[in-house]
Design an enzyme around this catalytic site. Structure first.
Site, mmCIF file in Angstrom:
data_model
loop_
_atom_site.group_PDB
_atom_site.id
_atom_site.type_symbol
_atom_site.label_atom_id
_atom_site.label_comp_id
_atom_site.label_asym_id
_atom_site.label_seq_id
_atom_site.Cartn_x
_atom_site.Cartn_y
_atom_site.Cartn_z
ATOM 1 N N TYR A 117 0.855 -1.196 0.000
ATOM 2 C CA TYR A 117 0.000 0.000 0.000
ATOM 3 C C TYR A 117 0.886 1.239 0.000
ATOM 4 O O TYR A 117 2.071 1.186 0.375
ATOM 5 C CB TYR A 117 -0.950 0.007 1.197
ATOM 6 C CG TYR A 117 -0.311 0.389 2.520
ATOM 7 C CD1 TYR A 117 -0.289 1.708 2.963
ATOM 8 C CD2 TYR A 117 0.272 -0.580 3.336
ATOM 9 C CE1 TYR A 117 0.289 2.055 4.167
ATOM 10 C CE2 TYR A 117 0.855 -0.246 4.546
ATOM 11 C CZ TYR A 117 0.858 1.082 4.955
ATOM 12 O OH TYR A 117 1.443 1.430 6.150
ATOM 13 N N CYS A 118 0.292 2.375 -0.430
ATOM 14 C CA CYS A 118 1.039 3.626 -0.407
ATOM 15 C C CYS A 118 0.174 4.751 0.162
ATOM 16 O O CYS A 118 -0.348 4.610 1.268
ATOM 17 C CB CYS A 118 1.634 3.953 -1.772
ATOM 18 S SG CYS A 118 0.485 3.938 -3.162
ATOM 19 N N ARG A 119 -0.042 5.826 -0.588
ATOM 20 C CA ARG A 119 -0.727 6.995 -0.027
ATOM 21 C C ARG A 119 -2.234 6.984 -0.235
ATOM 22 O O ARG A 119 -2.935 7.843 0.295
ATOM 23 C CB ARG A 119 -0.146 8.273 -0.649
ATOM 24 C CG ARG A 119 1.290 8.542 -0.248
ATOM 25 C CD ARG A 119 1.898 9.644 -1.084
ATOM 26 N NE ARG A 119 3.260 9.979 -0.640
ATOM 27 C CZ ARG A 119 4.130 10.652 -1.384
ATOM 28 N NH1 ARG A 119 3.794 11.046 -2.609
ATOM 29 N NH2 ARG A 119 5.342 10.922 -0.913
ATOM 30 N N GLY A 120 -2.735 6.053 -1.011
ATOM 31 C CA GLY A 120 -4.166 6.017 -1.281
ATOM 32 C C GLY A 120 -4.433 5.628 -2.723
ATOM 33 O O GLY A 120 -3.505 5.279 -3.466
ATOM 34 N N CYS A 168 -2.281 7.022 -5.615
ATOM 35 C CA CYS A 168 -0.828 6.856 -5.529
ATOM 36 C C CYS A 168 -0.372 5.700 -6.411
ATOM 37 O O CYS A 168 -1.022 4.649 -6.451
ATOM 38 C CB CYS A 168 -0.438 6.604 -4.075
ATOM 39 S SG CYS A 168 1.321 6.368 -3.805
#
Length: 225
Positions: free
Chosen positions: A177-180, A183
């Protein structure tokens, strides 16, 4: 004050928030600052704009009391004025997704292969990660991970994955996962790891989405209910 004038004033004050958000770059700033405080130099680089323009956008957000700042030496560090501002960004994006076909089409292009997404719901993912059945990796920059991250997630910035493959077991599912949803770091991680033969999936949540859903985070205060 007359009743009509008072009503006009009330709506005018709320409209300050709408005016501050009426810019794609300012919305991106909210998403970036939801990961933790950053300098204008870092923000300008992330936005691909010059420092003068980044400062102008930050000024508009400050005037609406959505962003605050502090000085540290020669640097000015900006942050969201509250966790509810991160929630505002998530709610606004979700409403846009529900009503704007153009946005849904653009998101579909980002997730061209639905099979790349994890099918686990949030509580199940957290429970399986706790038991060590799933390896959750946070592919954002390490400093963002330190500010706040999903429980049981390990920091593995996307630029370091290729040199740290030995840390990832091939016999377990990996969720990145990252920033949303907007992303692209998790997509890069997925492509790299899938080419290397890992069982990898993406989670569209970032810390803001996870927090808005009422799920616990490590190192970041919960948003008000």
């Amino acid at each position: 004050m007359k009743k009509r004038d008072l009503k006009d004033l009330l709506y005018e004050q709320v409209a300050r928030i709408g005016k501050a958000l009426a810019s794609p770059k300012r919305l991106e700033l909210l998403e970036l600052l939801a990961q933790g405080e950053k300098s204008v130099e870092v923000l300008a680089q992330e936005l691909s704009v010059d420092i003068k323009l980044a400062s102008a956008h930050l000024k508009a957000l400050k005037e609406a009391r959505l962003v605050g700042f502090r000085k540290e030496g020669k640097y000015v560090l900006y942050s969201l004025s509250g966790s509810d501002v991160a929630g505002l960004w998530v709610n606004l994006r979700e409403v846009a997704e529900a009503h704007l076909q153009e946005l849904r089409h653009a998101l579909d292009q980002m997730v061209a292969e639905p099979s790349t997404l994890t099918t686990l719901d949030r509580p199940t993912l957290m429970a399986r990660a706790k038991r060590g059945e799933v390896v959750v990796i946070d592919v954002r920059p390490a400093e963002e991970y330190e500010v706040g991250h999903l429980p049981y997630a390990r920091s593995m910035p996307v630029g370091e994955i290729a040199s740290r493959l030995a840390e990832l077991p091939k016999g377990k599912d990996i969720v990145a996962y990252c920033r949303g949803p907007f992303c692209l770091f998790s997509q890069e991680a997925y492509q790299l790891l899938s080419r290397k033969g890992y069982r990898v999936h993406k989670l569209l949540d970032g810390v803001s989405e996870w927090q808005a859903a009422g799920m616990p985070l490590v190192g970041m205060a919960q948003a008000p209910a």
